[in-house]
Design a protein around this motif. Sequence first.
Motif, short mmCIF file in Angstrom:
data_model
loop_
_atom_site.label_atom_id
_atom_site.label_comp_id
_atom_site.label_asym_id
_atom_site.label_seq_id
_atom_site.Cartn_x
_atom_site.Cartn_y
_atom_site.Cartn_z
N ARG A 1 0.79 -1.31 -0.08
CA ARG A 1 -0.06 -0.08 0.02
C ARG A 1 0.81 1.18 0.08
O ARG A 1 0.41 2.18 -0.78
CB ARG A 1 -0.99 -0.05 1.20
N LYS B 1 1.02 3.98 -2.78
CA LYS B 1 0.62 5.36 -2.53
C LYS B 1 1.63 6.43 -2.71
O LYS B 1 1.51 7.64 -3.33
CB LYS B 1 0.02 5.49 -1.10
N HIS C 1 2.03 10.17 -4.28
CA HIS C 1 1.40 11.19 -3.32
C HIS C 1 2.75 11.15 -2.16
O HIS C 1 3.30 10.07 -1.71
CB HIS C 1 0.20 10.73 -2.56
#
Lengths: 238, 238
Positions: free
Chosen positions: A143, A147, A151
């Motif tokens: 994850r 991400k 970001h």
Amino acid sequence: MTALNKYKNQKRILVAIDCIIFGYDGEQLKILLVKRGFEPQKDQWSLMGGFIEPRENLYGAAERILFNCTGLKKVYLEQLKSFGDPDRDPLERTISVAYFALIDINKYREQINDTYHAEWFLLQDAPKLIFDHDEMVEKAKRRIRYKAAFHPILFELLPKKFTIPQLQNLYEQVYNAKIDNRNFIRKVNSTGLLIKLTEKDKSSSKRGAFYYELDMNKYKAKFQSFINFIPNPENFIL
Amino acid sequence: MTALNKYKNQKRILVAIDCIIFGYDGEQLKILLVKRGFEPQKDQWSLMGGFIEPRENLYGAAERILFNCTGLKKVYLEQLKSFGDPDRDPLERTISVAYFALIDINKYREQINDTYHAEWFLLQDAPKLIFDHDEMVEKAKRRIRYKAAFHPILFELLPKKFTIPQLQNLYEQVYNAKIDNRNFIRKVNSTGLLIKLTEKDKSSSKRGAFYYELDMNKYKAKFQSFINFIPNPENFIL
DNA sequence: CCAAAAGTGTTATCGCTACACCCATGA
DNA sequence: TCATGGGTGTAGCGATAACACTTTTGG
């Protein structure tokens, strides 16, 4: 059938929170684990966890658990996934809602809490964990890789003042890859998220690297937009 | 404190699954809702849900619930998030693990199930839902918008045979935006995911649009890679 | 004055977007 | 023959990645 009946026939289940806590000390990416103090699996390593209190929501419970073993509040904390295999806890069925946190280890040091026998491990050589906790860690790593490719979440791991080589080193550890420093520097600078300080860090080179700090306003504003932090993301995310 | 004691003092909680079921009939994007048959909030609209059975894992429970109200198996089903505010169900504390599903409504029609008074609503004018179900739907919409910008999940909503204008129409509804059809066609074709059929659909134009079908092998292989399906994604995802 | 990390400049390439234009066909 | 949706061509822009090169400074 009335609701009371419908609810009445249902089995109530234990609901726990488990936290995957990642930390960075400026050099190494680590994970915080605790030695389980009770059976089953006493003395095995596990994630920090606990049960939900009656008046807590899920996020609040995760915050409490995180605070208990790090002394920290207001850190990056995100719900990862819920795990509910019927036999994941051999003693009694327990649903676990996993959260992951990103913290600056330097902040942690100041308020060590030994009650839980918490210990930082290098992410790459963490021990085997109880139950399905290894699966949780693996999911959390994926994850984060996903991400962080778009970001700026990895900034959450850095101290207030940091250098771009430190940041690059962090990305290299997360993606387990070498990144071209020349492109990386320009990419990061072009985001406009950083404020250059006058001071330099000379600990890892003679020339020294400038310290930067996050421009919090721009950070919040741009958090959801897509910024490419690593080259060829598809090579790394699968 | 032994584990038995530690576990013993904890409160057991109801754990439910709620499914946000999106469907597309080739023209409109819809959501499947059920009229709640019991108190509290009897006769209000809600998501399809249910409690977890003793030997089920979370995904299995979601599959069962989905099957009960659609008659469908093996559809796209993904865990969205868990919701656990203490008062989200006024009758008794219940943690809900939300899943979302993407289905082809044409498949559904064949096996209508009226036991639950399920009904398809246009996504844009669905009624207010009970508890925190509106929040769940909102989260699911965001998740789909996010994911579909880079991964071909929306193909899960289409029938075996479909046209590119149909696909584009679906994207336009998901993102609530007009997309340039000329670029869209080329983009989709360049993915290599589609097999062009000889047959045309003339229902919406005189010239007719070719039917395509998914190349399942390539679809699976490329599912995780990043393919830009919509222009300027940052404009749409926030 | 050399090594090594930090940082700048330059270029080729690729993908994206905008938009002009062509195609097919039923009414 | 014309309106309409389906589809192709093309040019410009901007981001990326590869890599040659410069800067700084302690030993």
